[in-house]
Design a protein around this motif. Sequence first.
Motif, PDB file in Angstrom:
ATOM      1  N   ILE A 171       0.845  -1.202   0.000  1.00  0.00           N
ATOM      2  CA  ILE A 171       0.000   0.000   0.000  1.00  0.00           C
ATOM      3  C   ILE A 171       0.875   1.245   0.000  1.00  0.00           C
ATOM      4  CG2 ILE A 171      -1.680   1.339   1.333  1.00  0.00           C
ATOM      5  CD1 ILE A 171      -2.838  -1.338   2.313  1.00  0.00           C
ATOM      6  N   ASN A 172       1.868   1.263   0.882  1.00  0.00           N
ATOM      7  CA  ASN A 172       2.763   2.408   0.955  1.00  0.00           C
ATOM      8  C   ASN A 172       3.524   2.597  -0.362  1.00  0.00           C
ATOM      9  OD1 ASN A 172       2.028   3.058   3.583  1.00  0.00           O
ATOM     10  ND2 ASN A 172       3.643   1.792   4.514  1.00  0.00           N
ATOM     11  N   SER A 173       3.954   1.480  -0.965  1.00  0.00           N
ATOM     12  CA  SER A 173       4.682   1.582  -2.247  1.00  0.00           C
ATOM     13  C   SER A 173       3.781   2.131  -3.337  1.00  0.00           C
ATOM     14  CB  SER A 173       5.216   0.212  -2.644  1.00  0.00           C
ATOM     15  OG  SER A 173       6.170  -0.254  -1.711  1.00  0.00           O
ATOM     16  N   ALA A 174       2.533   1.725  -3.343  1.00  0.00           N
ATOM     17  CA  ALA A 174       1.618   2.185  -4.394  1.00  0.00           C
ATOM     18  C   ALA A 174       1.420   3.693  -4.347  1.00  0.00           C
ATOM     19  CB  ALA A 174       0.276   1.479  -4.246  1.00  0.00           C
ATOM     20  N   PHE A 175       1.422   4.251  -3.134  1.00  0.00           N
ATOM     21  CA  PHE A 175       1.202   5.697  -3.005  1.00  0.00           C
ATOM     22  C   PHE A 175       2.528   6.468  -2.919  1.00  0.00           C
ATOM     23  CE2 PHE A 175      -2.965   4.156  -1.833  1.00  0.00           C
ATOM     24  CZ  PHE A 175      -3.808   5.069  -2.453  1.00  0.00           C
ATOM     25  N   GLY A 176       3.640   5.748  -2.919  1.00  0.00           N
ATOM     26  CA  GLY A 176       4.940   6.394  -2.961  1.00  0.00           C
ATOM     27  C   GLY A 176       5.358   7.042  -1.672  1.00  0.00           C
ATOM     28  N   SER A 177       4.698   6.709  -0.575  1.00  0.00           N
ATOM     29  CA  SER A 177       5.089   7.269   0.731  1.00  0.00           C
ATOM     30  C   SER A 177       4.483   6.397   1.821  1.00  0.00           C
ATOM     31  CB  SER A 177       4.599   8.707   0.877  1.00  0.00           C
ATOM     32  OG  SER A 177       3.185   8.759   0.856  1.00  0.00           O
ATOM     33  N   THR A 178       4.897   6.661   3.058  1.00  0.00           N
ATOM     34  CA  THR A 178       4.375   5.873   4.181  1.00  0.00           C
ATOM     35  C   THR A 178       3.028   6.448   4.597  1.00  0.00           C
ATOM     36  OG1 THR A 178       6.640   5.441   4.908  1.00  0.00           O
ATOM     37  CG2 THR A 178       4.881   4.989   6.488  1.00  0.00           C
ATOM     38  N   VAL A 179       1.988   6.005   3.890  1.00  0.00           N
ATOM     39  CA  VAL A 179       0.644   6.513   4.218  1.00  0.00           C
ATOM     40  C   VAL A 179       0.072   5.784   5.428  1.00  0.00           C
ATOM     41  CG1 VAL A 179       0.179   7.254   1.858  1.00  0.00           C
ATOM     42  CG2 VAL A 179      -0.405   4.913   2.557  1.00  0.00           C
ATOM     43  N   ILE A 180       0.569   4.556   5.667  1.00  0.00           N
ATOM     44  CA  ILE A 180       0.156   3.798   6.853  1.00  0.00           C
ATOM     45  C   ILE A 180       1.399   3.585   7.695  1.00  0.00           C
ATOM     46  CG2 ILE A 180      -0.728   1.587   7.690  1.00  0.00           C
ATOM     47  CD1 ILE A 180      -2.401   1.396   5.192  1.00  0.00           C
ATOM     48  N   SER A 181       1.359   4.083   8.903  1.00  0.00           N
ATOM     49  CA  SER A 181       2.538   3.979   9.777  1.00  0.00           C
ATOM     50  C   SER A 181       2.135   3.347  11.103  1.00  0.00           C
ATOM     51  CB  SER A 181       3.129   5.366  10.022  1.00  0.00           C
ATOM     52  OG  SER A 181       2.204   6.190  10.693  1.00  0.00           O
ATOM     53  N   GLY A 182       3.161   2.896  11.829  1.00  0.00           N
ATOM     54  CA  GLY A 182       2.946   2.365  13.182  1.00  0.00           C
ATOM     55  C   GLY A 182       2.124   1.099  13.231  1.00  0.00           C
ATOM     56  N   ALA A 183       2.149   0.289  12.155  1.00  0.00           N
ATOM     57  CA  ALA A 183       1.334  -0.931  12.134  1.00  0.00           C
ATOM     58  C   ALA A 183       1.810  -1.902  13.213  1.00  0.00           C
ATOM     59  CB  ALA A 183       1.405  -1.593  10.770  1.00  0.00           C
ATOM     60  N   ALA A 184       0.858  -2.491  13.932  1.00  0.00           N
ATOM     61  CA  ALA A 184       1.184  -3.448  14.991  1.00  0.00           C
ATOM     62  C   ALA A 184      -0.039  -4.327  15.248  1.00  0.00           C
ATOM     63  CB  ALA A 184       1.588  -2.725  16.272  1.00  0.00           C
ATOM     64  N   ILE A 185       0.199  -5.489  15.877  1.00  0.00           N
ATOM     65  CA  ILE A 185      -0.902  -6.377  16.288  1.00  0.00           C
ATOM     66  C   ILE A 185      -1.108  -6.160  17.778  1.00  0.00           C
ATOM     67  CG2 ILE A 185      -1.760  -8.725  16.426  1.00  0.00           C
ATOM     68  CD1 ILE A 185      -1.379  -7.817  13.568  1.00  0.00           C
ATOM     69  N   ASN A 186      -2.241  -5.616  18.133  1.00  0.00           N
ATOM     70  CA  ASN A 186      -2.574  -5.366  19.531  1.00  0.00           C
ATOM     71  C   ASN A 186      -3.953  -5.961  19.823  1.00  0.00           C
ATOM     72  OD1 ASN A 186      -0.307  -3.670  20.418  1.00  0.00           O
ATOM     73  ND2 ASN A 186      -1.085  -2.243  18.856  1.00  0.00           N
ATOM     74  N   GLY A 187      -3.995  -6.846  20.842  1.00  0.00           N
ATOM     75  CA  GLY A 187      -5.283  -7.431  21.220  1.00  0.00           C
ATOM     76  C   GLY A 187      -5.969  -8.153  20.071  1.00  0.00           C
ATOM     77  N   ASN A 188      -5.185  -8.860  19.253  1.00  0.00           N
ATOM     78  CA  ASN A 188      -5.722  -9.615  18.115  1.00  0.00           C
ATOM     79  C   ASN A 188      -6.309  -8.698  17.044  1.00  0.00           C
ATOM     80  OD1 ASN A 188      -6.187 -11.914  16.623  1.00  0.00           O
ATOM     81  ND2 ASN A 188      -8.001 -12.564  17.766  1.00  0.00           N
ATOM     82  N   GLN A 189      -5.864  -7.438  17.009  1.00  0.00           N
ATOM     83  CA  GLN A 189      -6.293  -6.517  15.964  1.00  0.00           C
ATOM     84  C   GLN A 189      -5.073  -5.851  15.349  1.00  0.00           C
ATOM     85  OE1 GLN A 189      -9.123  -4.272  18.651  1.00  0.00           O
ATOM     86  NE2 GLN A 189     -10.412  -4.341  16.803  1.00  0.00           N
ATOM     87  N   LEU A 190      -5.192  -5.498  14.073  1.00  0.00           N
ATOM     88  CA  LEU A 190      -4.170  -4.710  13.396  1.00  0.00           C
ATOM     89  C   LEU A 190      -4.459  -3.241  13.679  1.00  0.00           C
ATOM     90  CD1 LEU A 190      -1.832  -4.284  11.353  1.00  0.00           C
ATOM     91  CD2 LEU A 190      -3.586  -4.292   9.547  1.00  0.00           C
ATOM     92  N   THR A 191      -3.521  -2.559  14.336  1.00  0.00           N
ATOM     93  CA  THR A 191      -3.680  -1.133  14.609  1.00  0.00           C
ATOM     94  C   THR A 191      -2.654  -0.358  13.786  1.00  0.00           C
ATOM     95  OG1 THR A 191      -2.184  -1.233  16.511  1.00  0.00           O
ATOM     96  CG2 THR A 191      -4.540  -1.554  16.942  1.00  0.00           C
ATOM     97  N   PHE A 192      -2.992   0.894  13.395  1.00  0.00           N
ATOM     98  CA  PHE A 192      -2.104   1.697  12.549  1.00  0.00           C
ATOM     99  C   PHE A 192      -2.541   3.155  12.633  1.00  0.00           C
ATOM    100  CE2 PHE A 192      -5.678   0.108  10.137  1.00  0.00           C
ATOM    101  CZ  PHE A 192      -6.162   1.247   9.502  1.00  0.00           C
ATOM    102  N   THR A 193      -1.720   4.020  12.016  1.00  0.00           N
ATOM    103  CA  THR A 193      -2.017   5.457  11.963  1.00  0.00           C
ATOM    104  C   THR A 193      -2.093   5.883  10.502  1.00  0.00           C
ATOM    105  OG1 THR A 193      -0.882   5.846  14.057  1.00  0.00           O
ATOM    106  CG2 THR A 193      -1.242   7.751  12.626  1.00  0.00           C
ATOM    107  N   ASN A 194      -3.102   6.709  10.170  1.00  0.00           N
ATOM    108  CA  ASN A 194      -3.212   7.289   8.823  1.00  0.00           C
ATOM    109  C   ASN A 194      -2.255   8.462   8.748  1.00  0.00           C
ATOM    110  OD1 ASN A 194      -3.846   8.517   6.416  1.00  0.00           O
ATOM    111  ND2 ASN A 194      -5.996   8.912   6.929  1.00  0.00           N
ATOM    112  N   ASN A 195      -1.153   8.278   7.988  1.00  0.00           N
ATOM    113  CA  ASN A 195      -0.109   9.294   7.892  1.00  0.00           C
ATOM    114  C   ASN A 195      -0.127   9.979   6.533  1.00  0.00           C
ATOM    115  OD1 ASN A 195       2.147  10.561   9.174  1.00  0.00           O
ATOM    116  ND2 ASN A 195       3.523   9.410   7.819  1.00  0.00           N
ATOM    117  N   SER A 196      -1.285   9.852   5.840  1.00  0.00           N
ATOM    118  CA  SER A 196      -1.319  10.379   4.465  1.00  0.00           C
ATOM    119  C   SER A 196      -1.713  11.846   4.386  1.00  0.00           C
ATOM    120  CB  SER A 196      -2.320   9.559   3.640  1.00  0.00           C
ATOM    121  OG  SER A 196      -3.647   9.803   4.095  1.00  0.00           O
ATOM    122  N   GLY A 197      -2.278  12.383   5.430  1.00  0.00           N
ATOM    123  CA  GLY A 197      -2.761  13.753   5.398  1.00  0.00           C
ATOM    124  C   GLY A 197      -4.178  13.869   4.872  1.00  0.00           C
TER     125      GLY A 197
END
Length: 578
Positions: A171-197
């Motif tokens: 996904i990040n490669s397709a948009f040419g930047s780190t649009v999804i950051s901080g990905a982690a597995i917490n409590g059996n869920q994928l958590t992340f931050t929208n860094n695309s603006g």
Amino acid sequence: MSLNLGGMQVVSLLSGTLDYSQIVQQLYQVARQPGDALNQTIRTLQQKKNDWSNIASLASKLQDALVALADSSTFTSFATTVGGEDTSAITASASTGAAPGTYNITVNLGSPATFTSSAGIGAAPTLSTQLSSPVFSQPVIAGYVTVTIGTTSKTISVSTTDTIQDVINNINSAFGSTVISGAAINGNQLTFTNNSGQAIIFGSAGDTSNFFQVIGLNGVQVSAGSNGASGLLGHVQLTTYLQSANFAISVTERNGDIKINGVDITYNAQTDTLQAVINRINSSAAGVTASYNPLTDTITLTSKTSQPITVSDVTGNLAAALNISGTSQAGTPWSYTINGVSGTSAGPTVNNVIPGVTFTIQSAGSCTLTVSQDTSTLTKKVQDFVNAFNSLYNQLQTYTQKGGDLQGDAAMAQLAFKYMNDVLSNGLPGVAPQYANLTVQAIGINNGAVGSAPGTTNSLQVDTNKLVQAFQNDPNEVQFLLTGMATKLNNDLVNLTGQFNSLTPITSSNMNLVGIAQAEQNMYSKMINDTLQQQQTIYDQAQAEAQQLMFQFQQLQQFQAQAAMELAALRGLFATTG
């Protein structure tokens, strides 16, 4: 049987030749005629045997109807009728010993006890878990998914050999930047931050991979700078053996035992699946229904009553792995008021608060419950008996009437009259003194108009209205009369069929009884065999006589041939010397 008439078949006469094969064949057929005439006798005997077999079958069916008629349930059945404001509030049934009457009932629904896993029971994946791994709620399909940021949409290729991290990287490669950051597995869920603006939307209607659906992100929108989370990632696998079904708490004990409400549910971690265990619970006497919720990855036990559910591990750790151990909260009892008297029930079914009556609460409301004697069982069994009786009676008359197969058969001639008399006469066994002079005609069973003599009509009839009225007026009278009649008739039928039952049990004195019908069939079988032997003797004699004639004609042929040779020799001799 045929004759072998080959070889020379003519004898020379002074006036010509004689075809002796034709003469022998004609004489043979004449000699067979007495045997051929016996075929009709054999057919007649076989038909009479078949008739007795049919009578035995009809009589056996009548005996079955008599046993059913005399059964106590015929006279002790009760019917229930729900009326009033809310006729769907309850369903009800009544059994022997029910208390007839009308009851005003008000009911309220309760709630069953439930016991649900305290947390999801599947093990969470990691970012490096391949999408082909059997840890998700359903298999991931390869294809592409769509990610939209602002007004720009990109399709992202998804392969089953990819990991969760690979998809994020793509996904990040397709948009040419780190649009999804901080990905982690917490409590059996994928958590992340929208860094695309800008806002991110996951998935579209045209996606060919179900990846976003499987992880619970399909259609999810995450605002710029906000944190996002998937649904549950790791799930237990219902159809995989327990030891490898992706439990967060591994089930490793080969032979285990989980106790639910005091009932043992055994399992083998190497050969049983979670679905198999669920099925075993549901078919057990534990009084609960087990179900799996794929959205929450939990097991829920729902009781059939409001009583608390208890769950524990006896051996193994399946209860711990299911996150469902201990004692649940109680549900809410079902409540009712009957004729002003209140009560509660642990479940929706209420037994014997009204004697002999069971009712089940379906919805809150008020109704009336009427309990009354059930005449439908009685009338049906009486009609079944009458139908079976008429089938036998009419067949007996058909066989013995003028021109019938068994006209003049002494063993059968009086049966129809006797059986009709059994039904309609008094002197019934076991009848109470006050009913001793009555017959079943008093309760609506007759054989025609008043004045008809027993055995003179072609069938029994039932006056259903009279029968029901008699039963409502005095059920004991009806029971005594019908039971006595059934016993009397069945005793006679036993002599015909040799079939014993509860009305006429087998004893040491009658255990060797051969029924009339069987004895008659045996007699006709012997007559058929004797006739067949007589016929065969005639055929054998005809064959022997024909063979003797053939031998004599052949001897004559040989004499003629010898004479012809001698004559030819003489002629030759005279021609030479002449």
